[in-house]
Design a protein around this motif. Structure first.
Motif, mmCIF file in Angstrom:
data_model
loop_
_atom_site.group_PDB
_atom_site.id
_atom_site.type_symbol
_atom_site.label_atom_id
_atom_site.label_comp_id
_atom_site.label_asym_id
_atom_site.label_seq_id
_atom_site.Cartn_x
_atom_site.Cartn_y
_atom_site.Cartn_z
ATOM 1 N N PHE A 41 0.820 -1.215 0.000
ATOM 2 C CA PHE A 41 0.000 0.000 0.000
ATOM 3 C C PHE A 41 0.855 1.268 0.000
ATOM 4 C CE2 PHE A 41 -2.271 3.371 2.286
ATOM 5 C CZ PHE A 41 -3.354 3.525 1.437
ATOM 6 N N GLU A 42 1.949 1.254 0.738
ATOM 7 C CA GLU A 42 2.800 2.443 0.823
ATOM 8 C C GLU A 42 3.570 2.694 -0.470
ATOM 9 O OE1 GLU A 42 3.056 4.684 3.278
ATOM 10 O OE2 GLU A 42 1.437 3.631 4.320
ATOM 11 N N ASP A 43 3.640 1.697 -1.359
ATOM 12 C CA ASP A 43 4.428 1.824 -2.580
ATOM 13 C C ASP A 43 3.627 2.306 -3.787
ATOM 14 O OD1 ASP A 43 6.754 0.961 -1.302
ATOM 15 O OD2 ASP A 43 6.163 -1.132 -1.558
ATOM 16 N N ILE A 44 2.323 2.439 -3.661
ATOM 17 C CA ILE A 44 1.543 2.925 -4.797
ATOM 18 C C ILE A 44 1.622 4.448 -4.841
ATOM 19 C CG2 ILE A 44 -0.003 0.941 -4.917
ATOM 20 C CD1 ILE A 44 -2.105 2.581 -3.468
ATOM 21 N N PRO A 45 1.625 5.036 -6.046
ATOM 22 C CA PRO A 45 1.767 6.495 -6.169
ATOM 23 C C PRO A 45 0.431 7.219 -6.005
ATOM 24 C CG PRO A 45 1.737 5.516 -8.335
ATOM 25 C CD PRO A 45 1.675 4.381 -7.354
ATOM 26 N N LYS A 46 -0.030 7.318 -4.779
ATOM 27 C CA LYS A 46 -1.321 7.972 -4.530
ATOM 28 C C LYS A 46 -1.091 9.422 -4.119
ATOM 29 C CE LYS A 46 -1.259 5.877 0.000
ATOM 30 N NZ LYS A 46 0.054 5.343 -0.215
ATOM 31 N N ASP A 47 -2.015 10.264 -4.508
ATOM 32 C CA ASP A 47 -2.003 11.666 -4.107
ATOM 33 C C ASP A 47 -3.020 11.817 -2.986
ATOM 34 O OD1 ASP A 47 -1.819 14.366 -3.866
ATOM 35 O OD2 ASP A 47 -2.537 14.833 -5.886
ATOM 36 N N GLU A 49 -4.313 14.342 -1.480
ATOM 37 C CA GLU A 49 -5.373 15.344 -1.680
ATOM 38 C C GLU A 49 -6.454 14.817 -2.624
ATOM 39 O OE1 GLU A 49 -5.928 18.283 -0.178
ATOM 40 O OE2 GLU A 49 -4.265 17.709 1.129
ATOM 41 N N VAL A 50 -6.039 14.172 -3.695
ATOM 42 C CA VAL A 50 -7.019 13.613 -4.640
ATOM 43 C C VAL A 50 -7.816 12.511 -3.950
ATOM 44 C CG1 VAL A 50 -7.283 12.348 -6.810
ATOM 45 C CG2 VAL A 50 -5.603 14.192 -6.642
ATOM 46 N N TRP A 51 -7.134 11.690 -3.174
ATOM 47 C CA TRP A 51 -7.824 10.609 -2.468
ATOM 48 C C TRP A 51 -8.811 11.185 -1.445
ATOM 49 C CZ3 TRP A 51 -5.569 6.914 1.691
ATOM 50 C CH2 TRP A 51 -6.369 5.786 1.803
ATOM 51 N N LYS A 52 -8.433 12.269 -0.768
ATOM 52 C CA LYS A 52 -9.323 12.902 0.195
ATOM 53 C C LYS A 52 -10.539 13.495 -0.509
ATOM 54 C CE LYS A 52 -9.367 16.472 3.738
ATOM 55 N NZ LYS A 52 -8.587 17.527 4.412
ATOM 56 N N ASN A 53 -10.320 14.117 -1.698
ATOM 57 C CA ASN A 53 -11.434 14.699 -2.458
ATOM 58 C C ASN A 53 -12.390 13.630 -2.964
ATOM 59 O OD1 ASN A 53 -10.399 17.238 -2.046
ATOM 60 N ND2 ASN A 53 -9.360 17.326 -4.019
ATOM 61 N N LYS A 54 -11.908 12.420 -3.127
ATOM 62 C CA LYS A 54 -12.770 11.315 -3.562
ATOM 63 C C LYS A 54 -13.342 10.550 -2.374
ATOM 64 C CE LYS A 54 -10.756 10.707 -8.042
ATOM 65 N NZ LYS A 54 -10.662 9.802 -9.160
ATOM 66 N N ASN A 55 -13.329 11.180 -1.202
ATOM 67 C CA ASN A 55 -13.882 10.599 0.035
ATOM 68 C C ASN A 55 -13.236 9.268 0.382
ATOM 69 O OD1 ASN A 55 -15.627 12.769 0.419
ATOM 70 N ND2 ASN A 55 -17.180 11.830 -0.900
ATOM 71 N N TYR A 56 -11.930 9.199 0.199
ATOM 72 C CA TYR A 56 -11.149 8.005 0.535
ATOM 73 C C TYR A 56 -11.730 6.744 -0.103
ATOM 74 C CZ TYR A 56 -8.998 11.180 3.831
ATOM 75 O OH TYR A 56 -8.346 12.241 4.389
ATOM 76 N N SER A 57 -12.076 6.878 -1.369
ATOM 77 C CA SER A 57 -12.702 5.761 -2.074
ATOM 78 C C SER A 57 -11.667 4.686 -2.408
ATOM 79 C CB SER A 57 -13.384 6.282 -3.339
ATOM 80 O OG SER A 57 -12.852 5.784 -4.486
ATOM 81 N N MET A 58 -12.096 3.446 -2.293
ATOM 82 C CA MET A 58 -11.205 2.321 -2.595
ATOM 83 C C MET A 58 -11.025 2.134 -4.087
ATOM 84 S SD MET A 58 -9.867 1.286 0.084
ATOM 85 C CE MET A 58 -9.070 -0.169 -0.526
ATOM 86 N N THR A 59 -11.935 2.657 -4.907
ATOM 87 C CA THR A 59 -11.748 2.524 -6.354
ATOM 88 C C THR A 59 -10.521 3.309 -6.811
ATOM 89 O OG1 THR A 59 -13.274 4.360 -6.777
ATOM 90 C CG2 THR A 59 -14.188 2.131 -6.826
ATOM 91 N N TYR A 60 -10.254 4.439 -6.177
ATOM 92 C CA TYR A 60 -9.050 5.207 -6.496
ATOM 93 C C TYR A 60 -7.796 4.396 -6.168
ATOM 94 C CZ TYR A 60 -5.494 8.854 -6.178
ATOM 95 O OH TYR A 60 -4.351 9.592 -6.333
ATOM 96 N N ILE A 61 -7.802 3.742 -5.028
ATOM 97 C CA ILE A 61 -6.651 2.933 -4.610
ATOM 98 C C ILE A 61 -6.491 1.727 -5.532
ATOM 99 C CG2 ILE A 61 -5.721 1.530 -2.728
ATOM 100 C CD1 ILE A 61 -5.569 4.565 -2.278
ATOM 101 N N HIS A 62 -7.596 1.100 -5.903
ATOM 102 C CA HIS A 62 -7.522 -0.051 -6.811
ATOM 103 C C HIS A 62 -6.972 0.371 -8.178
ATOM 104 C CE1 HIS A 62 -9.282 -2.978 -4.144
ATOM 105 N NE2 HIS A 62 -10.321 -2.166 -3.906
ATOM 106 N N GLU A 63 -7.356 1.543 -8.653
ATOM 107 C CA GLU A 63 -6.812 2.048 -9.925
ATOM 108 C C GLU A 63 -5.307 2.246 -9.819
ATOM 109 O OE1 GLU A 63 -8.875 5.653 -10.739
ATOM 110 O OE2 GLU A 63 -10.765 4.643 -11.211
ATOM 111 N N LYS A 64 -4.837 2.762 -8.705
ATOM 112 C CA LYS A 64 -3.404 2.989 -8.519
ATOM 113 C C LYS A 64 -2.644 1.669 -8.408
ATOM 114 C CE LYS A 64 -3.482 7.338 -8.836
ATOM 115 N NZ LYS A 64 -2.785 8.010 -9.936
ATOM 116 N N TYR A 65 -3.234 0.684 -7.745
ATOM 117 C CA TYR A 65 -2.617 -0.651 -7.688
ATOM 118 C C TYR A 65 -2.460 -1.217 -9.102
ATOM 119 C CZ TYR A 65 -2.475 -1.965 -2.702
ATOM 120 O OH TYR A 65 -2.165 -2.082 -1.379
#
Length: 101
Positions: A41-47, A49-65
């Motif tokens: 999880f710590e190795d994915i390039p997540k932003d 602020e963008v993740w916060k604006n998307k209400n901490y959605s898991m779809t954003y994290i899955h896209e980054k994975y």
């Protein structure tokens, strides 16, 4: 008269071994990113602020994975190219040493 190799015999062997390791490591790493391993999880390039604006959605994290997994598979493919290049260099040296004897 054959084609002149670009690198020496020891360098071509070293590059072959490093290419094999790179292919294996990046393929395994890409597979673990593809299955969304929590350890990575710590190795994915997540932003944040963008993740916060998307209400901490898991779809954003899955896209980054998945994006990171594709990047790993592309890098493994580049290592495959260098593996074949190094093997060709080894064959050129083997052929050259056979022709000299």
């Amino acid at each position: 008269m054959g084609v002149c190799p670009l690198c020496g015999p020891k360098l071509s062997i070293c590059c072959t071994i490093i290419s094999i390791w790179g292919i294996i490591m990046l393929a395994i790493l890409g597979a673990f990113f593809q299955i969304h391993s929590p350890a990575l999880f710590e190795d994915i390039p997540k932003d944040e602020e963008v993740w916060k604006n998307k209400n901490y959605s898991m779809t954003y994290i899955h896209e980054k994975y998945e994006q990171t997994a594709v990047n790993c598979f592309i890098a493994a493919g580049i290592y495959v190219f260098f593996f074949f290049f190094s093997c060709c260099q080894q064959r050129m040296h083997a052929r050259a040493s056979y022709e000299m004897s």
